[in-house]
Design a protein around this motif. Structure first.
Motif, PDB file in Angstrom:
ATOM      1  N   TRP A 134      16.001 -21.804   9.871  1.00  0.00           N
ATOM      2  CA  TRP A 134      15.916 -20.352  10.004  1.00  0.00           C
ATOM      3  C   TRP A 134      14.518 -19.879   9.641  1.00  0.00           C
ATOM      4  CZ3 TRP A 134      14.553 -17.463   5.753  1.00  0.00           C
ATOM      5  CH2 TRP A 134      14.713 -18.062   4.491  1.00  0.00           C
ATOM      6  N   GLY A 135      14.127 -18.778  10.250  1.00  0.00           N
ATOM      7  CA  GLY A 135      12.856 -18.143   9.969  1.00  0.00           C
ATOM      8  C   GLY A 135      13.043 -16.640   9.913  1.00  0.00           C
ATOM      9  N   THR A 136      11.922 -15.925   9.858  1.00  0.00           N
ATOM     10  CA  THR A 136      11.969 -14.470   9.779  1.00  0.00           C
ATOM     11  C   THR A 136      11.171 -13.889  10.931  1.00  0.00           C
ATOM     12  OG1 THR A 136      12.057 -14.658   7.366  1.00  0.00           O
ATOM     13  CG2 THR A 136      11.648 -12.475   8.293  1.00  0.00           C
ATOM     14  N   SER A 137      11.868 -13.298  11.881  1.00  0.00           N
ATOM     15  CA  SER A 137      11.226 -12.666  13.036  1.00  0.00           C
ATOM     16  C   SER A 137      11.145 -11.167  12.796  1.00  0.00           C
ATOM     17  CB  SER A 137      12.043 -12.944  14.298  1.00  0.00           C
ATOM     18  OG  SER A 137      13.301 -12.299  14.237  1.00  0.00           O
ATOM     19  N   ALA A 138      10.667 -10.435  13.790  1.00  0.00           N
ATOM     20  CA  ALA A 138      10.600  -8.978  13.676  1.00  0.00           C
ATOM     21  C   ALA A 138      11.990  -8.369  13.544  1.00  0.00           C
ATOM     22  CB  ALA A 138       9.886  -8.405  14.897  1.00  0.00           C
TER      23      ALA A 138
ATOM     24  N   CYS B  72       8.212 -25.318   2.205  1.00  0.00           N
ATOM     25  CA  CYS B  72       7.161 -25.448   1.205  1.00  0.00           C
ATOM     26  C   CYS B  72       6.250 -24.216   1.269  1.00  0.00           C
ATOM     27  CB  CYS B  72       6.342 -26.708   1.476  1.00  0.00           C
ATOM     28  SG  CYS B  72       5.160 -27.135   0.183  1.00  0.00           S
ATOM     29  N   PRO B  73       5.853 -23.646   0.134  1.00  0.00           N
ATOM     30  CA  PRO B  73       4.870 -22.565   0.157  1.00  0.00           C
ATOM     31  C   PRO B  73       3.478 -23.117   0.466  1.00  0.00           C
ATOM     32  CG  PRO B  73       5.379 -23.147  -2.098  1.00  0.00           C
ATOM     33  CD  PRO B  73       6.296 -23.961  -1.235  1.00  0.00           C
TER      34      PRO B  73
ATOM     35  N   ALA C  45      10.664 -19.208   5.919  1.00  0.00           N
ATOM     36  CA  ALA C  45      11.383 -20.087   6.845  1.00  0.00           C
ATOM     37  C   ALA C  45      11.725 -21.392   6.149  1.00  0.00           C
ATOM     38  CB  ALA C  45      10.532 -20.373   8.084  1.00  0.00           C
ATOM     39  N   THR C  46      12.804 -22.024   6.618  1.00  0.00           N
ATOM     40  CA  THR C  46      13.235 -23.305   6.071  1.00  0.00           C
ATOM     41  C   THR C  46      13.802 -24.171   7.192  1.00  0.00           C
ATOM     42  OG1 THR C  46      13.789 -22.333   3.923  1.00  0.00           O
ATOM     43  CG2 THR C  46      14.750 -24.475   4.426  1.00  0.00           C
ATOM     44  N   ALA C  47      13.347 -25.410   7.286  1.00  0.00           N
ATOM     45  CA  ALA C  47      13.939 -26.384   8.209  1.00  0.00           C
ATOM     46  C   ALA C  47      15.116 -27.041   7.505  1.00  0.00           C
ATOM     47  CB  ALA C  47      12.915 -27.426   8.611  1.00  0.00           C
TER      48      ALA C  47
ATOM     49  N   SER D 155       1.585 -18.722  -3.924  1.00  0.00           N
ATOM     50  CA  SER D 155       2.086 -17.954  -2.787  1.00  0.00           C
ATOM     51  C   SER D 155       3.590 -17.720  -2.879  1.00  0.00           C
ATOM     52  CB  SER D 155       1.777 -18.694  -1.481  1.00  0.00           C
ATOM     53  OG  SER D 155       2.292 -17.983  -0.369  1.00  0.00           O
ATOM     54  N   VAL D 156       4.020 -16.541  -2.402  1.00  0.00           N
ATOM     55  CA  VAL D 156       5.449 -16.252  -2.289  1.00  0.00           C
ATOM     56  C   VAL D 156       5.947 -16.561  -0.880  1.00  0.00           C
ATOM     57  CG1 VAL D 156       5.391 -14.499  -4.089  1.00  0.00           C
ATOM     58  CG2 VAL D 156       5.000 -13.818  -1.705  1.00  0.00           C
ATOM     59  N   ASP D 157       5.034 -16.917   0.036  1.00  0.00           N
ATOM     60  CA  ASP D 157       5.425 -17.279   1.397  1.00  0.00           C
ATOM     61  C   ASP D 157       6.138 -18.636   1.383  1.00  0.00           C
ATOM     62  OD1 ASP D 157       4.194 -14.992   2.260  1.00  0.00           O
ATOM     63  OD2 ASP D 157       2.371 -15.981   2.954  1.00  0.00           O
ATOM     64  N   LEU D 158       6.966 -18.859   2.387  1.00  0.00           N
ATOM     65  CA  LEU D 158       7.700 -20.114   2.501  1.00  0.00           C
ATOM     66  C   LEU D 158       7.688 -20.554   3.959  1.00  0.00           C
ATOM     67  CD1 LEU D 158       9.357 -22.036   0.653  1.00  0.00           C
ATOM     68  CD2 LEU D 158      11.403 -20.880   1.498  1.00  0.00           C
ATOM     69  N   GLN D 159       7.111 -21.735   4.217  1.00  0.00           N
ATOM     70  CA  GLN D 159       6.982 -22.234   5.583  1.00  0.00           C
ATOM     71  C   GLN D 159       7.916 -23.413   5.824  1.00  0.00           C
ATOM     72  OE1 GLN D 159       2.820 -23.267   5.172  1.00  0.00           O
ATOM     73  NE2 GLN D 159       2.175 -21.459   6.314  1.00  0.00           N
ATOM     74  N   ALA D 160       8.476 -23.485   7.023  1.00  0.00           N
ATOM     75  CA  ALA D 160       9.234 -24.669   7.422  1.00  0.00           C
ATOM     76  C   ALA D 160       8.275 -25.840   7.579  1.00  0.00           C
ATOM     77  CB  ALA D 160       9.970 -24.412   8.729  1.00  0.00           C
TER      78      ALA D 160
END
Length: 324
Positions: A174-178, A125-126, A159-161, A131-136
């Protein structure tokens, strides 16, 4: 047991077509959810299926031309998680045949699964509609209240659960790390990165988890190419290889409740096929298992299956195309 192997085609009601996909299956294989097309206007609609009620459309409020999909189902078939889409995707949850109101449902949100108990829905969900962000995130299936799991540190907020253990205490996705897109495990209060297979471009995605949360499966890029993996705390991420022949390609899509059986897709000499993996037999094609059991699947293609697996490991469901 070879004599117990069967191949069954779901029969839709007159208002729905057979042109669909199973996305979620219950612990004992008695309940399914996914999407198919409506005969009247060829719009994609979500469906539920059970041994007692066969296939029926999801009980959700929808506007004309709004597409839907069921993604996950609880062990007792009572709770379905998924999404609907008109101008953008929005998460939905159906419990006891009625749609659960998700407070302030945000455009861009999506529900991808639900734990076996039917209490915890997982997805993304953003933070807000701008927002263009996406959080698990997770949602409470009874109240619709949302809990933000966040994202891995170091990268963009995306990120998405995707799945939960039986009691909902372990969440994977999955998420987005460095380093880039990376599979995660959430147990307790934080997201933990899973790393990736060595040798290829950095990438991993955790898509399914065993009942007790100890075994996680998904896909990553190794020196060979895209490869299915199995992850445990003791061994870390281990590649499963692929089917012989064809280009090197495999990805795990589901795991049994005890973590012993893994299914997914792989390329082989005949093209894309569903695989079944266990430590005793390694990776085998579903087709070879069915043929060995005396099941005639000569006219069927499993190229676009993306298989789901019941918790007891006895039922596999997805999509198959008949040559006729």
């Amino acid at each position: 047991q070879a004599g117990a192997v069967t191949f069954e085609v779901l029969a839709p009601p007159a208002e729905l077509t057979t042109l669909g996909q199973v996305n979620g299956i219950s612990e004992d294989g008695a309940y399914l959810t996914g999407h198919t097309l409506r005969v009247a206007d060829w719009t994609q609609v979500g469906f539920t299926w059970s041994r007692t009620n066969d296939m029926e459309a999801l009980a959700v409020t929808a506007q004309a031309s709004e597409t839907q999909s069921g993604q996950g189902v609880s062990a007792d078939g009572r709770v379905i998680a998924g999404w609907q889409h008109l101008t953008d995707r929005t998460a939905i949850c159906v419990a006891d045949g009625a749609q659960v109101t998700l407070p302030n449902p945000l455009q861009g949100s999506v529900a991808m699964g639900v734990d076996a108990s039917g209490n915890r829905v997982v997805g993304a969900c953003p933070p807000n509609n701008q927002s263009v962000d996406l959080q698990a995130v997770t949602w409470d299936a009874s109240t619709g209240s949302r809990t933000v799991l966040g994202d891995l540190a170091g990268g963009a907020v995306e990120a998405t659960a995707l799945a939960a253990s039986a009691d909902g205490s372990t969440i994977v996705g999955w998420g987005t790390s460095a380093s880039g897109q990376e599979g995660f495990r959430h147990a307790g209060s934080a997201l933990s990165p899973l790393g990736d297979l060595a040798g290829g471009q950095f990438f991993s995605e955790a898509v399914a988890v065993s009942s007790n949360g100890s075994v996680i499966v998904g896909r990553s890029v190794s020196s060979n190419g895209m490869e299915a993996f199995r992850w445990t705390t003791s061994e870390g991420m281990v590649g499963l290889g692929d089917l012989p022949g064809g280009v090197f390609l495999s990805e795990a899509t589901a795991v049994s409740g005890d973590g012993e059986v893994i299914v997914g897709m792989s390329d082989c000499e005949a093209g894309p096929e569903v695989f079944v993996y266990d430590e005793a037999c390694g990776m085998r094609s579903l087709r070879s298992i069915l043929v060995a059991a005396g099941v005639d699947v000569g006219g069927w293609s499993f190229a676009d299956c993306s298989p789901a697996l019941s918790g007891d490991g006895n039922a596999l469901a997805g999509r198959a195309v008949d040559a006729d």
